[in-house]
Design a protein around this motif. Structure first.
Motif, PDB file in Angstrom:
ATOM      1  N   UNK A 225       0.804  -1.217   0.000  1.00 45.40           N
ATOM      2  CA  UNK A 225       0.000   0.000   0.000  1.00 45.40           C
ATOM      3  C   UNK A 225       0.839   1.271   0.000  1.00 45.40           C
ATOM      4  N   UNK A 226       2.120   1.134  -0.211  1.00 46.15           N
ATOM      5  CA  UNK A 226       3.015   2.281  -0.057  1.00 46.15           C
ATOM      6  C   UNK A 226       2.640   3.453  -0.954  1.00 46.15           C
ATOM      7  N   UNK A 227       2.028   3.181  -2.094  1.00 46.10           N
ATOM      8  CA  UNK A 227       1.683   4.247  -3.032  1.00 46.10           C
ATOM      9  C   UNK A 227       0.218   4.675  -2.946  1.00 46.10           C
ATOM     10  N   UNK A 228      -0.495   4.167  -1.972  1.00 47.20           N
ATOM     11  CA  UNK A 228      -1.904   4.529  -1.840  1.00 47.20           C
ATOM     12  C   UNK A 228      -2.063   5.946  -1.291  1.00 47.20           C
ATOM     13  N   UNK A 229      -2.869   6.738  -1.967  1.00 44.82           N
ATOM     14  CA  UNK A 229      -3.236   8.053  -1.434  1.00 44.82           C
ATOM     15  C   UNK A 229      -4.033   7.882  -0.142  1.00 44.82           C
ATOM     16  N   UNK A 230      -4.858   6.852  -0.111  1.00 44.59           N
ATOM     17  CA  UNK A 230      -5.695   6.601   1.065  1.00 44.59           C
ATOM     18  C   UNK A 230      -4.865   6.405   2.325  1.00 44.59           C
ATOM     19  N   UNK A 231      -3.730   5.751   2.196  1.00 48.81           N
ATOM     20  CA  UNK A 231      -2.898   5.473   3.360  1.00 48.81           C
ATOM     21  C   UNK A 231      -2.395   6.770   3.991  1.00 48.81           C
ATOM     22  N   UNK A 232      -2.225   7.772   3.186  1.00 51.08           N
ATOM     23  CA  UNK A 232      -1.725   9.055   3.671  1.00 51.08           C
ATOM     24  C   UNK A 232      -2.850   9.967   4.151  1.00 51.08           C
ATOM     25  N   UNK A 233      -3.989   9.930   3.456  1.00 48.82           N
ATOM     26  CA  UNK A 233      -5.020  10.930   3.693  1.00 48.82           C
ATOM     27  C   UNK A 233      -6.198  10.465   4.552  1.00 48.82           C
ATOM     28  N   UNK A 234      -6.519   9.194   4.498  1.00 50.71           N
ATOM     29  CA  UNK A 234      -7.782   8.769   5.089  1.00 50.71           C
ATOM     30  C   UNK A 234      -7.739   8.769   6.621  1.00 50.71           C
ATOM     31  N   UNK A 235      -8.256   9.817   7.195  1.00 51.34           N
ATOM     32  CA  UNK A 235      -8.556   9.863   8.624  1.00 51.34           C
ATOM     33  C   UNK A 235      -9.966  10.399   8.760  1.00 51.34           C
ATOM     34  N   UNK A 236     -10.476  10.478   9.959  1.00 49.73           N
ATOM     35  CA  UNK A 236     -11.886  10.840  10.098  1.00 49.73           C
ATOM     36  C   UNK A 236     -12.186  12.242   9.583  1.00 49.73           C
ATOM     37  N   UNK A 237     -11.301  13.195   9.812  1.00 48.94           N
ATOM     38  CA  UNK A 237     -11.566  14.561   9.357  1.00 48.94           C
ATOM     39  C   UNK A 237     -11.603  14.638   7.836  1.00 48.94           C
ATOM     40  N   UNK A 238     -10.654  13.966   7.188  1.00 52.53           N
ATOM     41  CA  UNK A 238     -10.623  13.973   5.733  1.00 52.53           C
ATOM     42  C   UNK A 238     -11.860  13.298   5.154  1.00 52.53           C
ATOM     43  N   UNK A 239     -12.243  12.160   5.724  1.00 50.71           N
ATOM     44  CA  UNK A 239     -13.393  11.425   5.199  1.00 50.71           C
ATOM     45  C   UNK A 239     -14.690  12.191   5.426  1.00 50.71           C
ATOM     46  N   UNK A 240     -14.835  12.828   6.580  1.00 48.59           N
ATOM     47  CA  UNK A 240     -16.041  13.615   6.848  1.00 48.59           C
ATOM     48  C   UNK A 240     -16.141  14.775   5.862  1.00 48.59           C
ATOM     49  N   UNK A 241     -15.028  15.461   5.632  1.00 47.05           N
ATOM     50  CA  UNK A 241     -15.023  16.591   4.707  1.00 47.05           C
ATOM     51  C   UNK A 241     -15.279  16.131   3.276  1.00 47.05           C
ATOM     52  N   UNK A 242     -14.681  14.997   2.887  1.00 49.33           N
ATOM     53  CA  UNK A 242     -14.823  14.514   1.516  1.00 49.33           C
ATOM     54  C   UNK A 242     -16.211  13.971   1.246  1.00 49.33           C
ATOM     55  N   UNK A 243     -16.776  13.301   2.218  1.00 56.62           N
ATOM     56  CA  UNK A 243     -18.060  12.613   2.002  1.00 56.62           C
ATOM     57  C   UNK A 243     -19.278  13.480   2.330  1.00 56.62           C
ATOM     58  N   UNK A 244     -19.101  14.502   3.143  1.00 55.23           N
ATOM     59  CA  UNK A 244     -20.198  15.415   3.430  1.00 55.23           C
ATOM     60  C   UNK A 244     -21.431  14.722   3.967  1.00 55.23           C
ATOM     61  N   UNK A 245     -22.564  14.936   3.272  1.00 49.39           N
ATOM     62  CA  UNK A 245     -23.841  14.395   3.720  1.00 49.39           C
ATOM     63  C   UNK A 245     -24.149  13.024   3.134  1.00 49.39           C
ATOM     64  N   UNK A 246     -23.212  12.425   2.435  1.00 52.95           N
ATOM     65  CA  UNK A 246     -23.431  11.085   1.881  1.00 52.95           C
ATOM     66  C   UNK A 246     -23.608  10.094   3.032  1.00 52.95           C
ATOM     67  N   UNK A 247     -24.580   9.202   2.892  1.00 54.74           N
ATOM     68  CA  UNK A 247     -24.848   8.216   3.928  1.00 54.74           C
ATOM     69  C   UNK A 247     -24.298   6.847   3.520  1.00 54.74           C
TER      70      UNK A 247
END
Length: 507
Positions: A225-247
């Protein structure tokens, strides 16, 4: 009267040393032996198992429920559980709760005023959890407890009443106490220390196929996974901001990530809800672009079905203690699971070994696993130490990927707040197994992740023959040729002497 948390004593493995406080393992039906006199002192014992420990932040039982064994040390020998139920006291606790499960919130509230015993039973959190999940399928805002959440949603003028608690004296119940106990136990170190999975880093595709996929062996892969963007970015703040009101799918309901994280931060229960969504890539396309399928799993023959393929990929988010009890992945597929944040404990059994505590139906359509994940560790894990063949185990950490071969039973529990991606796939090594599974007489009961369960076999076979002509015939010829060859050692027969022998179930 002692608090419930005081009923747990910690022991450590010591030799030639007296034990001042110990706790024997209890089972799911009785805790009576926990505090019996013979367990208060164990002088000159050669070796004792480590006892159970509560989480540092664990509160006392909200309503004062104690294990039934404490009744034998009570001066009054009075159990308010029985007196408050009247003639219903002959029913088991499970049956009482089963009956109460037919009531709505208003009737539970009324019944709570009848007696102290009914007060405790009607405030059992799983009753209110079921009411919330059954009636608020569009999502909910968790409010410290399931009862408070229900009251705030349906009776907002009484919202403050949902948080009022009465501590009941002299109430003894193993069943109600164990639910609290499993929600507040720390994972014992001995449950985590066994790590006997094969680990590999930087191996070739040929090596993976030859040594793991073809022999159907689990492996933990590092560095994928060394080249995954997700490994670097995916935390709760990023996911909440990216996903918004999506359920996203959380059990039977749909929730925004912000609401789910609120729930996971506040909840303390035996079986926390798990965010497990198969359509995350369609709901938020950006997420699907921020990870790549590891090179070992690129071949996925179900892709020939296009939009008609069964569900195959999921984003998984959950707090510590959440996870999946024992199951086999759907449609006889293999799978990979990549941890992006947090860590997961895995326990895997080969297809021919049904894990203890698990009861599949004869046709495989249903699997009864009546214990929670923590309860399984409490009651069944220790027995595996006596087996000559041990289950495959590991802790998969952020940046690591586990390969789960088709047909393997596996249990997963999050050791901390975790985020992961998992995908199920079909390669040439597994194609015949999947086709055999899809054409079973009861396929309509077994197949999952698709609306057209009955015709999936014909659709898939025709699509494979059209896209890869002759592949099925070649694989069948190869399989027949393999059958005629001398039998090779199985995985279990080829491992070290410490793991050789027949599985022995000692319960």
């Amino acid at each position: 009267m002692p608090l419930c948390r005081d009923l747990l004593f910690q022991t450590r493995k010591k030799r030639k040393k007296s034990k001042k406080s110990t706790l024997t393992k209890h089972n799911s039906t009785s805790l009576k032996q926990q505090l019996s006199p013979q367990h208060q002192q164990q002088p000159e014992e050669e070796d004792t198992e480590e006892g159970f420990s509560l989480r540092a932040s664990a509160p006392s039982h909200k309503y004062g429920v104690q294990p039934l064994g404490n009744l034998y040390f009570s001066p009054s020998s009075f159990n308010s559980r029985n007196s408050g139920l009247g003639t219903l006291q002959i029913l088991t606790d499970e049956l009482v709760l089963e009956i109460l499960g037919f009531l709505d919130g208003a009737h539970l509230g009324v019944l709570a005023t009848v007696s102290k015993s009914f007060y405790v039973f009607t405030n059992h959190e799983p009753l209110w959890r079921n009411l919330v999940l059954d009636n608020l399928v569009g999502g909910f805002l968790y409010n410290e407890s399931w009862k408070s959440t229900y009251v705030a949603a349906f009776y907002p003028s009484f919202a403050c009443a949902g948080s009022l608690v009465l501590n009941v004296r002299d109430f003894y119940s193993d069943y109600l106490f164990q639910s609290w106990l499993c929600a507040n136990l720390e994972m014992k170190s001995e449950w985590l220390e066994r790590d006997n999975i094969t680990r590999r880093k930087g191996i070739s595709i040929e090596d993976f196929v030859l040594n793991f996929e073809e022999p159907n062996r689990p492996v933990l892969l590092e560095g994928c996974l060394d080249n995954w963007v997700a490994l670097e970015k995916w935390n709760r703040n990023y996911l909440i901001e990216t996903c918004g009101d999506v359920k996203f799918s959380v059990g039977p309901v749909e929730m925004k990530l912000e609401d789910y994280f609120r729930y996971s931060d506040l909840v303390r229960e035996e079986r926390p809800l798990y965010l497990f969504d198969p359509k995350f890539g369609e709901k938020v396309p950006k997420l699907g672009l921020e990870y790549d399928v590891p090179v070992y799993f690129k071949e996925d023959l179900f892709s020939v079905l296009g939009n008609e393929r069964p569900d195959y990929r999921w984003i998984i988010i959950g707090p510590a203690g959440s996870g999946s009890s024992f199951h086999i992945d759907p449609n006889s597929t293999s799978a990979w699971n990549a941890v992006i944040k947090g860590s997961k404990k895995w326990v895997l059994f080969p297809p021919e070994v049904v894990p203890p505590g698990v009861h599949p139906s004869p046709d495989g359509a249903e699997v009864a696993c009546p214990v929670s994940i923590v309860e399984w560790f409490m009651n069944f894990y220790g027995a595996t130490k006596k087996w000559k063949k041990k289950p495959i185990e590991c802790v998969c950490k952020a940046g690591e990927v586990i390969f789960v071969p088709n047909g393997w039973w596996h249990l997963v529990i999050n050791l901390e707040d975790s985020i992961a991606i998992t995908q199920n796939f079909v390669s040439r090594r597994n194609l015949l197994n999947v086709l055999d599974f899809l054409k079973k007489p009861n396929a309509s009961m077994l197949v999952s992740g698709t609306r057209d369960r009955v015709n999936l076999y014909e659709k898939f076979r025709k699509a494979i023959e059209a896209t890869f002509p002759g592949t099925i015939d070649q694989l069948m010829s190869k399989a027949e040729e393999k059958k005629s060859q001398p039998k090779k050692l199985t995985f279990w027969e080829s491992v070290s002497d410490s793991n050789v022998g027949a599985f022995k179930f000692s319960f």
